[in-house]
Write an enzyme that holds these catalytic residues in place. Structure first.
Site, PDB file in Angstrom:
ATOM      1  N   ASP A 159       3.140 -44.815 -23.206  1.00 22.56           N
ATOM      2  CA  ASP A 159       3.037 -43.456 -23.750  1.00 22.56           C
ATOM      3  C   ASP A 159       3.510 -43.456 -25.207  1.00 22.56           C
ATOM      4  OD1 ASP A 159       2.961 -40.684 -24.023  1.00 22.56           O
ATOM      5  OD2 ASP A 159       4.863 -40.360 -22.964  1.00 22.56           O
ATOM      6  N   TYR A 189       0.806  -1.229   0.000  1.00 19.93           N
ATOM      7  CA  TYR A 189       0.000   0.000   0.000  1.00 19.93           C
ATOM      8  C   TYR A 189       0.840   1.282   0.000  1.00 19.93           C
ATOM      9  CZ  TYR A 189      -4.293  -2.492   1.550  1.00 19.93           C
ATOM     10  OH  TYR A 189      -5.382  -3.298   1.646  1.00 19.93           O
TER      11      TYR A 189
END
Ligand code: SPV
Ligand code: MG
Length: 439
Positions: free
Chosen positions: A209, A78
């Site tokens: 895979d 801030y």
């Protein structure tokens, strides 16, 4: 006459609900209210990217009763805005007293102290209903169009994207919801995107895979994960298959809301890259592969979908120079980014490639999957030029030994009592899924 007191309230103000209006009303009781609206980058630094961009959020908040004006707050800190505005009060929920946000809070108190300003904290507990509202609103804003563009948006907002493998609904929920409080950034950290791995999608099905699990099955996995998550999805598209199939698949993926597909420049029977040169890794002719990329880009109908070219030169032992030449060709053919892959454990060739590639282009996104060279941090890889970092198989690899250990222990003991400490209690597992009836 004493001037009216001033109040500062910072918010992301993305999906506005009655909780936001309530805190605005409360803050305005203390004086003239300035709302600090977090920049898109600031929002993305601690949670998902905002659904609405800064300009839209600013327009909405500026037009809400009790808001005297809005200002842009660049970061979560801030200080910059407080020094400019010197408000009498800052308002925030009291939830930031603990955890990493307490660092930001402490800074606010110290800064306000310079002119006698005060921090007012409203009880956060009462706001849990609003957290739920926010999650529900977020789920509503989860159409394929909105989700698809999230990856491109995030690439513009974050130094790098962190993606994690998910291969089913449950692991998707883990990637979606796992957050930690990160002291390095004084905010929360989470995964930005979901990686749909061919290795893991196949392995969970007990299949190799080798492009055996076909696109129909991969789409089922995608849908299963889509249903329970909101984060952008990157699909491992293997070799992309035949060009005339790839062009159809691009449109299917766009329609589903997938953000990007990565295809690799190999041909012949596909073997997982982590076998390296122990398997026959046959590189595709770069001209043929560039044409496949170009055909995919031509078929694409939306603006935000991305096609990444994955370079397998290092995997096949063809070297960095080959990878660089191919990268340039694929980018010329329209690839939105590249992925450089290596199975070597020292990470040196990836680092060298990144350095060389960044001399050629500063802004083309580059993906890495540091499975083998996992000593390298995200920070290091990002500094070298990587901006999407994929943890390609870690949920599968952690689930497997856990399941195996339990299966063995039960066999050894002839009962399941001994695994009690290793398994999630049944009461917890039956209420694990959000929205399920609580017991
Ligand atoms: C996958 O996850 O399926 C990948 C990455 O393609 S790797 O297994 O490292 O080749
Ligand atoms: Mg794969």
């Amino acid at each position: 006459m004493k001037e009216k007191k001033t109040v500062y309230l910072a918010m992301s103000a993305d999906l506005i609900h009655s909780g936001h209006i309530g805190i605005i009303e409360e803050a305005a009781k203390y004086g003239e209210l300035t709302v600090g609206i977090l920049s898109d980058k600031a929002v993305a630094s601690y949670r998902r990217a905002p659904v609405f961009d800064y300009e839209t959020r600013n327009k909405i908040i500026s037009n809400i009763k009790n808001v005297s004006r809005t200002v842009r707050q660049e970061t979560l800190d801030y200080t910059e805005n407080l020094m400019k505005l010197k408000p009498d009060y800052v308002m925030h929920g009291d939830n930031w007293k603990v955890g990493v946000q307490s660092i930001v809070r402490q800074k606010v108190i110290e800064t306000l102290g310079q002119w006698g300003g005060k921090l007012i904290e409203v009880p956060y507990d009462e706001r849990s209903e609003f957290i739920k509202m926010d999650a529900e609103a977020c789920a509503l804003f989860n159409t394929p169009d909105i989700r698809r563009k999230r990856l491109k948006t995030l690439l513009g907002l974050k130094p790098y994207i962190r993606a994690m493998e998910a291969s089913n609904g449950l692991s998707g929920l883990i990637v979606e919801n796992t957050t930690i409080e990160d002291e390095r950034t004084a905010s929360t950290t989470e995964y930005d995107a979901i990686w749909i791995s061919s290795l893991c999608d196949s392995t969970f099905k007990g299949k190799p895979d080798i492009e055996l699990v076909d696109i129909t099955s991969r789409i089922n996995t995608i849908n299963e994960i889509m249903e329970v998550t909101t984060k952008p999805m990157i699909l491992d598209g293997d070799t992309g298959g035949r060009t005339e199939h790839f062009t159809f698949n691009v449109r299917t993926l766009e329609r589903l809301g997938v953000s990007a597909v990565i295809i690799e420049d190999k041909t012949g029977p596909k073997h997982n890259s982590l076998f390296g040169a122990d398997a026959d890794q046959i590189l595709e002719d770069p001209v043929v592969f560039a044409n496949k990329i170009a055909a995919g880009k031509k078929a694409q109908v939306t603006g935000e979908f991305m096609i990444f070219a994955r370079l397998e030169s290092l995997i096949a032992g063809a070297g960095i120079e080959d990878a660089l030449q191919r990268a340039k060709m694929y980018i010329k053919a329209g690839a939105d980014g590249i992925m450089i892959h290596s199975q070597k454990t020292d990470g040196k060739e990836v680092a060298e490639f990144l350095k060389e590639f960044r001399k050629y282009s500063n802004d083309i996104p580059v993906i890495v999957a540091p499975t083998s060279y996992n000593h390298m941090t995200e920070q290091e890889l990002n500094e070298l030029g990587a901006n999407i970092i994929i943890y390609a198989n870690h949920l599968l690899r952690s689930a497997y030994p856990a399941m195996l250990r339990t299966a063995r222990k039960i066999l050894e003991c002839g009962r399941s009592k001994e695994v009690d400490g290793d398994v999630t209690p049944i009461k917890e597992i039956i209420t694990l899924i959000p929205g399920e009836r609580q017991v």
